[in-house]
Write a protein that holds these residues in place. Structure first.
Motif, mmCIF file in Angstrom:
data_model
loop_
_atom_site.group_PDB
_atom_site.id
_atom_site.type_symbol
_atom_site.label_atom_id
_atom_site.label_comp_id
_atom_site.label_asym_id
_atom_site.label_seq_id
_atom_site.Cartn_x
_atom_site.Cartn_y
_atom_site.Cartn_z
ATOM 1 N N LYS A 122 -0.406 28.614 7.300
ATOM 2 C CA LYS A 122 0.777 28.409 6.468
ATOM 3 C C LYS A 122 0.440 28.120 5.017
ATOM 4 O O LYS A 122 1.325 28.075 4.175
ATOM 5 C CB LYS A 122 1.578 27.205 6.980
ATOM 6 C CG LYS A 122 2.516 27.514 8.096
ATOM 7 C CD LYS A 122 3.553 26.404 8.221
ATOM 8 C CE LYS A 122 4.389 26.210 6.977
ATOM 9 N NZ LYS A 122 5.759 25.772 7.207
ATOM 10 N N SER A 153 8.020 25.029 10.546
ATOM 11 C CA SER A 153 8.691 26.320 10.401
ATOM 12 C C SER A 153 7.642 27.391 10.098
ATOM 13 O O SER A 153 6.668 27.136 9.391
ATOM 14 C CB SER A 153 9.746 26.236 9.297
ATOM 15 O OG SER A 153 9.188 25.709 8.108
ATOM 16 N N ASN A 195 6.884 29.803 8.178
ATOM 17 C CA ASN A 195 6.882 30.502 6.891
ATOM 18 C C ASN A 195 5.674 30.054 6.085
ATOM 19 O O ASN A 195 5.078 29.024 6.400
ATOM 20 C CB ASN A 195 8.158 30.148 6.111
ATOM 21 C CG ASN A 195 8.416 28.660 6.075
ATOM 22 O OD1 ASN A 195 8.987 28.092 7.011
ATOM 23 N ND2 ASN A 195 7.951 27.996 5.037
ATOM 24 N N SER A 238 12.606 29.641 5.314
ATOM 25 C CA SER A 238 12.337 29.507 6.755
ATOM 26 C C SER A 238 12.814 30.750 7.510
ATOM 27 O O SER A 238 13.863 31.300 7.196
ATOM 28 C CB SER A 238 13.038 28.273 7.315
ATOM 29 O OG SER A 238 12.633 27.130 6.593
ATOM 30 N N GLU A 291 16.871 23.764 9.838
ATOM 31 C CA GLU A 291 15.979 22.888 10.583
ATOM 32 C C GLU A 291 16.699 21.675 11.181
ATOM 33 O O GLU A 291 17.818 21.354 10.812
ATOM 34 C CB GLU A 291 14.848 22.381 9.669
ATOM 35 C CG GLU A 291 13.898 23.455 9.190
ATOM 36 C CD GLU A 291 14.369 24.172 7.952
ATOM 37 O OE1 GLU A 291 15.562 24.036 7.593
ATOM 38 O OE2 GLU A 291 13.553 24.871 7.333
ATOM 39 N N HIS A 334 10.476 23.937 -2.349
ATOM 40 C CA HIS A 334 10.789 24.152 -0.951
ATOM 41 C C HIS A 334 11.898 25.175 -0.699
ATOM 42 O O HIS A 334 12.835 25.283 -1.450
ATOM 43 C CB HIS A 334 11.119 22.833 -0.272
ATOM 44 C CG HIS A 334 10.189 22.570 0.863
ATOM 45 N ND1 HIS A 334 9.026 21.876 0.716
ATOM 46 C CD2 HIS A 334 10.232 22.979 2.148
ATOM 47 C CE1 HIS A 334 8.406 21.839 1.881
ATOM 48 N NE2 HIS A 334 9.107 22.506 2.771
HETATM 49 MG MG MG Z 1 9.537 23.992 6.791
#
Ligand code: MG
Ligand code: TXA
Length: 315
Positions: A46, A133, A135, A141, A170, A220
């Motif tokens: 990630k 997640s 991504n 995500s 999420e 984010h």
């Molecule tokens: Mg995440």
């Protein structure tokens, strides 16, 4: 590779490899939560900084006692009410959970997912799975197996295809500092629903931020294109050009934008959440130059979408 082969996925996990799995919230990049070397691969794939802790997934609520040293009464109430489902509880971990999972914190985030494939793989694997997640760190995500392939296709050998995620954002994260229930991240279960079960809860206003990671916030859930969050219809009209795409809701007229995607015409925020990351990604992949997003009302699950939009916005 996209696959429906549960046995192959379990085998890879047993060999300490990572597998992308569906959950009802977003797809996760899973590895054996009891193995530091398996978990380390999640961070590498990630590109995730190791100060950002992972959520541990369990097959059954009853298993939680195997991994924590305390389970406060209010946490238990929430678990009874919302598990399996989009709720993560922050609880004091025991030493079977490697420190890498929690970034050295004494507490671990735990959740029992509701997606049937996630539960089945947890059951067959027989151990908890750490899964953020699926991504690249800081990116949008994924809510379908195809989205995972776009994000991590080159570096994860198996993506278990369980269809589109029902919830689409999420899990809600609740911690219990000094016994006081506190929401650390708004998500699939609204603050209102949590308060119906355990009474007033605090909201920590910097969900993903950790004191050690101040720069993390702005990045984010971010699309590659600039995203501007607007609050008023006046701003919307001013930005209505063919270069801009609009992510909106309700019955506004948006004909002058290069692309328009409606999160929920009937202002159903559950529906908006399901569509959110999918539409944000579609906007990012389209040929508009900039994304404009209309803030949602600060109520229910819509607040969780606003939270993500704020952190996704950059110029
Ligand atoms: Mg995440
Ligand atoms: O719905 C979800 O929660 C998805 C699916 C895959 O289960 N997972 C997910 O994981 O969103 P991730 O890594 O993208 O977000 C996990 C966040 C961390 O960034 C951190 O903010 C919080 O959960 N977290 C995890 N463990 C924590 C801990 N021990 N203390 C405080 N926050 C924690």
């Amino acid at each position: 590779m996209l696959s429906q082969d549960l046995q192959a996925a379990v085998k890879l996990l047993q060999h300490g490899e990572c597998v992308a799995i569906p959950t009802e919230t977003v797809y996760g990049l899973a590895a054996d939560a009891t193995s530091a070397s398996a978990v380390a691969k999640i961070f590498t794939i990630k590109n995730r900084p190791t100060f950002d802790p992972l959520i541990v997934h369990l097959a059954e609520s009853a298993d939680v006692f195997k991994w924590v040293t305390d389970f406060p009464e209010k946490a238990k109430k929430l678990a009874d009410h919302f598990w399996p489902g989009p709720l993560t509880l922050i609880l004091p971990k025991n030493n079977l959970i490697p420190d890498l999972v929690t970034s050295g914190l004494p507490n671990v985030g735990i959740r029992v997912p509701e997606h049937p494939l996630a539960r089945e793989i947890l059951r067959q694997f027989g151990k908890p799975l750490a899964a953020p997640s699926a991504n690249q760190f800081g990116r949008i995500s994924p809510t379908t197996a195809q989205d995972v392939e776009k994000e991590l296709g080159g570096s994860v050998s198996l993506i278990l295809d369980g269809g589109a995620c029902r919830v689409g954002i999420e899990s809600t994260i609740v911690a219990f500092p000094e016994g006081n229930p506190t929401i650390l991240r708004l998500g699939g279960i609204s603050q209102e629903r949590i308060e119906e079960v355990i009474g007033k809860v605090a909201l920590e206003n910097r969900p993903h931020a950790r004191p050690q990671a101040p720069g993390q916030l702005a990045e984010h859930y971010a699309p590659r294109k600039p995203l501007r969050l607007i609050k008023t219809l006046l701003e919307l009209k001013q930005l209505e050009t063919a270069e801009n795409g609009i992510l909106y809701w309700g019955e506004h007229l948006v004909g002058g934008f290069g692309k328009s995607l409606n999160l929920s015409e009937r202002k159903n925020w559950t529906e908006a959440a399901t569509n959110f990351f999918k539409m944000l990604r579609e906007m990012d992949e389209s040929n508009v130059e900039k994304i404009v997003a209309l803030e949602l009302p600060e109520e229910g699950i819509a607040r969780a979408i606003n939270e993500r939009l704020r952190r996704a916005s950059h110029q």
